[in-house]
Scaffold this active site. Structure first.
Site, PDB file in Angstrom:
ATOM      1  CG  ASP A   8      -1.629   1.249   1.503  1.00 20.21           C
ATOM      2  OD1 ASP A   8      -2.259   1.760   0.561  1.00 20.21           O
ATOM      3  OD2 ASP A   8      -1.562   1.760   2.643  1.00 20.21           O
ATOM      4  CG  PHE A   9       1.773   5.634  -1.846  1.00 21.47           C
ATOM      5  CD1 PHE A   9       3.127   5.530  -2.118  1.00 21.47           C
ATOM      6  CD2 PHE A   9       1.229   6.901  -1.707  1.00 21.47           C
ATOM      7  CE1 PHE A   9       3.932   6.668  -2.242  1.00 21.47           C
ATOM      8  CE2 PHE A   9       2.014   8.043  -1.836  1.00 21.47           C
ATOM      9  CZ  PHE A   9       3.365   7.928  -2.102  1.00 21.47           C
ATOM     10  CG  ASP A  10      -1.994   7.427   0.648  1.00 23.00           C
ATOM     11  OD1 ASP A  10      -1.311   8.459   0.618  1.00 23.00           O
ATOM     12  OD2 ASP A  10      -2.723   7.075  -0.300  1.00 23.00           O
ATOM     13  N   GLY A  97      -5.125   3.175  -3.059  1.00 21.50           N
ATOM     14  CA  GLY A  97      -6.438   3.793  -3.217  1.00 21.50           C
ATOM     15  C   GLY A  97      -6.320   5.300  -3.331  1.00 21.50           C
ATOM     16  CE  LYS A 141      -4.901  -0.488  -1.872  1.00 22.63           C
ATOM     17  NZ  LYS A 141      -4.218   0.015  -0.651  1.00 22.63           N
ATOM     18  CG  ASP A 168      -4.124  -1.894   2.514  1.00 20.78           C
ATOM     19  OD1 ASP A 168      -3.984  -1.627   1.310  1.00 20.78           O
ATOM     20  OD2 ASP A 168      -3.903  -1.084   3.429  1.00 20.78           O
TER      21      ASP A 168
END
Length: 207
Positions: A8-10, A97, A141, A168
């Site tokens: 995941d990014f954030d 997202g 995802k 996630d």
């Protein structure tokens, strides 16, 4: 055999939430942050929460958005962890997202193999309050992970999924290592690796 690690990014690769930082530019940070927290805790449908938050961003100058996205703080250990994973033969991919305005920039900086995210729509130099992309829903995802595994010929046994929020969780059925990183309780309950400290290098202890 090729191995895969999906981040995941954030609040995972990046220390914070991109949309919260952008919303400060139009005085909506408190409202957006409140929706973000409820969405990540699994209390709101992700699509509805995403579209409601992006609507609050209407009118922000697009160059300002890019500037904010390119100055986000990386999570401690992010650069070293991605580099080590790649040295160990992993394909490293980002599923977010959030927005490609941030993931494309940091994906290149981190040296990941690919990144998938949503896109903030802009027109005449300003955000329109609209968003589109491949990571819009609660299960996006997980579905993308299955497609990527099929494309690359990678099994769940060779897959690591790392995230912090409710959206996630859809990756976890398709990953042998299900990593909850500084995560909400809803994700911790479904993980088999829980990391509570903001240092991504701790992930390497579980390889």
């Amino acid at each position: 055999m090729t191995k895969l690690c999906v981040f995941d990014f954030d609040s995972t690769l990046m220390d914070g939430e991109t949309i919260n930082e952008i919303s400060a530019a139009c005085g909506q940070k408190a409202a957006v942050s409140a929706i973000t927290e409820r969405a990540m805790a699994g209390e709101l449908d992700f699509f509805e929460a995403l579209t409601a938050r992006v609507e609050l961003l209407v009118g922000i100058p697009y160059p300002q958005v890019l500037s904010i996205c390119h100055q986000l703080p990386l999570m401690p250990g992010a650069m070293e962890t991605v580099r080590t994973l790649k040295q160990l033969g992993y394909k490293v991919v980002v599923f977010s997202g959030g927005f490609r305005q941030a993931t494309a920039y940091f994906g290149e900086k981190l040296g990941v193999d690919a990144e998938f995210a949503n896109i903030l729509h802009h027109k005449d130099g300003f955000l329109t309050g609209k968003v589109g992309g491949e990571m819009m829903f609660n299960d996006s995802k997980g579905k993308m992970l299955q497609r990527l595994q099929q494309l690359l010929g990678i099994s769940p046994e060779q897959t690591i999924a790392v995230g912090d929020g409710a959206n996630d969780a859809s990756m976890f059925p398709f990953a042998a290592k299900k990593v909850a990183f500084c995560a909400r309780e809803i994700l911790q309950k479904q993980a088999n690796v829980v990391i509570q400290e903001k240092d991504l290098r701790l992930l390497l202890d579980y390889l």
